[in-house]
Scaffold this active site. Sequence first.
Site, short mmCIF file in Angstrom:
data_model
loop_
_atom_site.label_atom_id
_atom_site.label_comp_id
_atom_site.label_asym_id
_atom_site.label_seq_id
_atom_site.Cartn_x
_atom_site.Cartn_y
_atom_site.Cartn_z
N HIS A 44 -4.64 -40.63 -39.88
CA HIS A 44 -4.16 -39.43 -40.56
C HIS A 44 -4.26 -39.61 -42.08
CE1 HIS A 44 -1.42 -35.82 -40.73
NE2 HIS A 44 -1.24 -36.31 -41.96
N GLU A 45 -3.72 -40.70 -42.59
CA GLU A 45 -3.74 -40.95 -44.04
C GLU A 45 -5.16 -41.24 -44.52
OE1 GLU A 45 -1.31 -40.18 -45.84
OE2 GLU A 45 0.12 -39.95 -44.19
N HIS A 48 -6.83 -37.91 -45.23
CA HIS A 48 -6.43 -37.37 -46.54
C HIS A 48 -7.15 -38.11 -47.68
CE1 HIS A 48 -3.39 -34.69 -45.08
NE2 HIS A 48 -2.58 -35.64 -44.64
N ASP A 121 1.76 -30.68 -43.94
CA ASP A 121 0.41 -30.39 -44.45
C ASP A 121 0.00 -28.95 -44.13
OD1 ASP A 121 0.21 -33.07 -45.23
OD2 ASP A 121 -0.68 -33.66 -43.31
#
Length: 232
Positions: A44-45, A48, A121
Site C-alpha cells: 500500500h505505502e 503511494h 485516501d
Amino acid sequence: LAARKGKKLIGMEEIEEANIKVIVGPQKKSRVIKEEEKRATAYHEAGHAILFHVLPDVGPVYTVSVIPTGQGAGGYTMPLPEKDEMYLTKGKMLQDIVVCLGGRIAESLVFDDVTTGAVQDIRQATERARDMVTKYGFSDELGMINYSTSDDEVFIGREIGHAKNFSEGTAAVIDQEVKRIIESCREKATKILKENRKVLDKLAELLIEKERIGQQEFEALFEQNDETIEEM
C-alpha cells in the site's frame, strides 16, 4: 526526545523523529502486526511512494514506513515538497488524487483481496475531485461556476441543512464529473504502477525487512531498475 535518550545534544535522529511525530503522529513501534497485514501495508505505502516519485509536482519522497502511527494508520509515506506554493494548479490537484489512489491500486495488483486501509485516501481523493468541480471551475462540463454549498462548514449536519443553490440535474452532473476525474486518475495510477511493478515488489520487500526507509535508499531502487532496463 533527546532528553529521554539521555543525550546532551539534539541530533538529526531526534529532528527526523520529531518531524514525523508532528506530521503523522507518534509511531507505535511496540504494536504487534500480523505478517499478512504488514505485507499489505508495505505494498500500500509502496504504491503511494512510487507515484509521489514518478509524478512531477508532488514529490520527492522523504520517508516510507510500515510502522503504525497514533492516527490509526498502518504506515505512512511522507513527501518533501521542494518549494512553497501559493496556488494549487489543476494538474497538481489531479496528481494528488492519483497518489491518493495508489495504495488501494497497489493492493489490488498484488492480492486477491483489498483492505480498508485506503478509507482516508478515498475520502481525500473524493473531496479533492469535488472541490475541483464545485469550487475551482476546473470542469469543462460545468464551467467556471461555484457550486459549493458551504465555505468552511465542518459539521455534516450543517451541510445537510444548507440549501443547495443548483438543480438536481446539476447535482447529477457534478457527481458524474467527480466520478470521471476519479476514474481517470485511477487509470493513470494503475498504468504507472504496472510499469514500475519491479520497483513496487522490491520496495515492499525492503519495507517488510526494515520497516522504514529514507529518500536515498528509496530512490536507489529506481536507479537499479533503470540499470536493469539498460542491460536488457
